[in-house]
Design an enzyme around this catalytic site. Structure first.
Site, PDB file in Angstrom:
ATOM      1  N   ARG A  91       0.811  -1.287  -0.100  1.00 27.84           N
ATOM      2  CA  ARG A  91      -0.036   0.125  -0.007  1.00 27.84           C
ATOM      3  C   ARG A  91       0.769   1.190  -0.048  1.00 27.84           C
ATOM      4  NH1 ARG A  91      -5.361   0.340   3.428  1.00 27.84           N
ATOM      5  NH2 ARG A  91      -4.893  -1.221   4.888  1.00 27.84           N
TER       6      ARG A  91
ATOM      7  N   MET B 104     -12.655   2.216  -4.572  1.00 33.16           N
ATOM      8  CA  MET B 104     -12.831   1.126  -3.668  1.00 33.16           C
ATOM      9  C   MET B 104     -11.640   0.423  -3.191  1.00 33.16           C
ATOM     10  SD  MET B 104     -16.012   1.035  -4.025  1.00 33.16           S
ATOM     11  CE  MET B 104     -16.403  -0.494  -3.339  1.00 33.16           C
TER      12      MET B 104
ATOM     13  N   ASN C 260     -15.272  12.524   0.581  1.00 31.39           N
ATOM     14  CA  ASN C 260     -15.960  11.237   0.054  1.00 31.39           C
ATOM     15  C   ASN C 260     -17.405  11.098   0.070  1.00 31.39           C
ATOM     16  OD1 ASN C 260     -15.800   7.851  -0.519  1.00 31.39           O
ATOM     17  ND2 ASN C 260     -16.662   7.692   1.597  1.00 31.39           N
TER      18      ASN C 260
ATOM     19  N   HIS D 134     -20.764   8.757   0.112  1.00 33.75           N
ATOM     20  CA  HIS D 134     -21.198   7.424   0.695  1.00 33.75           C
ATOM     21  C   HIS D 134     -22.825   7.237   0.675  1.00 33.75           C
ATOM     22  CE1 HIS D 134     -21.285   3.641   3.057  1.00 33.75           C
ATOM     23  NE2 HIS D 134     -21.956   4.200   3.732  1.00 33.75           N
TER      24      HIS D 134
ATOM     25  N   ASP E  59     -15.448   5.767   6.227  1.00 31.80           N
ATOM     26  CA  ASP E  59     -16.782   6.290   6.241  1.00 31.80           C
ATOM     27  C   ASP E  59     -16.976   6.968   7.458  1.00 31.80           C
ATOM     28  OD1 ASP E  59     -17.324   5.091   3.682  1.00 31.80           O
ATOM     29  OD2 ASP E  59     -18.114   3.372   4.495  1.00 31.80           O
TER      30      ASP E  59
ATOM     31  N   GLU F 246     -27.156  11.771  -4.882  1.00 29.69           N
ATOM     32  CA  GLU F 246     -25.851  11.825  -4.992  1.00 29.69           C
ATOM     33  C   GLU F 246     -25.243  12.760  -5.844  1.00 29.69           C
ATOM     34  OE1 GLU F 246     -23.491   8.240  -4.583  1.00 29.69           O
ATOM     35  OE2 GLU F 246     -24.956   7.055  -3.950  1.00 29.69           O
TER      36      GLU F 246
HETATM   37  C1  GRF Z   1     -21.759   5.560  -5.474  1.00 28.24           C
HETATM   38  O1  GRF Z   1     -23.037   4.887  -4.737  1.00 28.24           O
HETATM   39  C2  GRF Z   1     -20.916   6.187  -4.215  1.00 28.24           C
HETATM   40  O2  GRF Z   1     -21.782   6.661  -3.234  1.00 28.24           O
HETATM   41  C3  GRF Z   1     -20.249   5.065  -3.436  1.00 28.24           C
HETATM   42  O3  GRF Z   1     -19.645   4.190  -4.738  1.00 28.24           O
HETATM   43  C4  GRF Z   1     -20.758   4.530  -5.704  1.00 28.24           C
HETATM   44  C5  GRF Z   1     -20.198   4.835  -6.990  1.00 28.24           C
HETATM   45  O4  GRF Z   1     -20.837   5.094  -8.095  1.00 28.24           O
HETATM   46  N1  GRF Z   1     -19.149   5.520  -2.988  1.00 28.24           N
HETATM   47  P1  GRF Z   1     -20.236   5.864  -9.270  1.00 28.24           P
HETATM   48  O5  GRF Z   1     -19.011   5.120  -9.824  1.00 28.24           O
HETATM   49  O6  GRF Z   1     -20.119   7.408  -8.980  1.00 28.24           O
HETATM   50  O7  GRF Z   1     -21.341   5.783 -10.477  1.00 28.24           O
END
Ligand code: GRF
Length: 217
Positions: free
Chosen positions: A67, A92, A109, A111, A147, A176
């Site tokens: 890492r 991720m 971030n 979430h 988170d 989002e």
């Molecule tokens: C979203 O739901 C975000 O909140 C989470 O991962 C997903 C990413 O979706 N962290 P995208 O790649 O932005 O379409």
């Protein structure tokens, strides 16, 4: 004053990246995307960035010996691009305390839950299984714990009786795409500040009223 330079970190679809690309297309928006970095090659988000003429980089964690070296490469790419705010948009990989410290109060971030409830993965199904009547999404400054960190903005959606994880995720995702550009704007305008590990937002109004689910007869 120049626009705030964003570095957007992705691992996949990039729909939140797209929301930022669309917001930044407005010359009046106070931020611009300097670089998009994915830890996975060939993902849709990289195509979205390239289509918008934005610089991209792939920093594949599997090509590094642990890492530390991976994050050093990530940091170098962001620093070289003059990034001022890192936006985790479906990235991720967990980041080490060292990387998080380097971007303290300069990394956010998004979430898909109302934090601090439902951290981690599979959060829509877990909200349904818990019988929650509302869920939503959160944009927060990043701290070492997953988170966790000072909350900048949240949006709330109802959970319907016939929801599955996909229908709920879609309802949350729509919000989002509003929330992430809003949070970036507040930071770029210098209106969102961390004070005692809470975010103070200058000139912000909370919505009036309350939501009830189920709706009272
Ligand atoms: C979203 O739901 C975000 O909140 C989470 O991962 C997903 C990413 O979706 N962290 P995208 O790649 O932005 O379409």
């Amino acid at each position: 004053m120049g626009r705030l330079r964003l570095g957007v970190l992705i691992s996949g679809r990039g729909s939140n990246l797209q929301a930022l690309i669309d917001a930044c297309a407005d010359p009046a928006y106070p931020a611009e995307i300097a670089l998009v970095v994915s830890n996975v090659a060939g993902v849709q988000g990289l195509t979205r960035a390239a289509d918008a003429g934005i610089a991209t980089a792939v920093v594949d964690h599997r090509e590094y010996d642990g890492r530390g070296p991976f994050e050093d490469a990530l940091h170098a790419a962001l620093a070289d691009a003059g990034v001022e705010l890192v936006c985790l948009a479906g990235f991720m990989r967990l980041l080490t305390d060292g990387f998080v410290a380097r971007w303290h109060d300069r990394m956010i971030n998004i979430h898909p839950s109302l934090l601090p409830a439902f951290k981690g993965l599979d959060v829509q199904q877990r909200a349904i299984d818990a019988g929650a009547r509302f869920s939503g999404c959160t944009v927060h400054f990043v701290r070492p714990a997953m988170d966790a960190g000072p909350i900048i903005a949240q949006a709330v959606v109802p959970i319907h009786g016939d929801d599955d994880a996909d229908t709920l995720a879609a309802r949350i995702l729509t919000q989002e795409h509003r929330l992430f550009p809003l949070a970036v704007r507040l930071i770029a305008e210098g209106r969102a500040r961390v004070v005692d590990e809470r975010v103070v937002i200058d000139g912000a109004r909370a919505p009036a009223g309350a939501l009830v689910n189920p709706e009272p007869a």
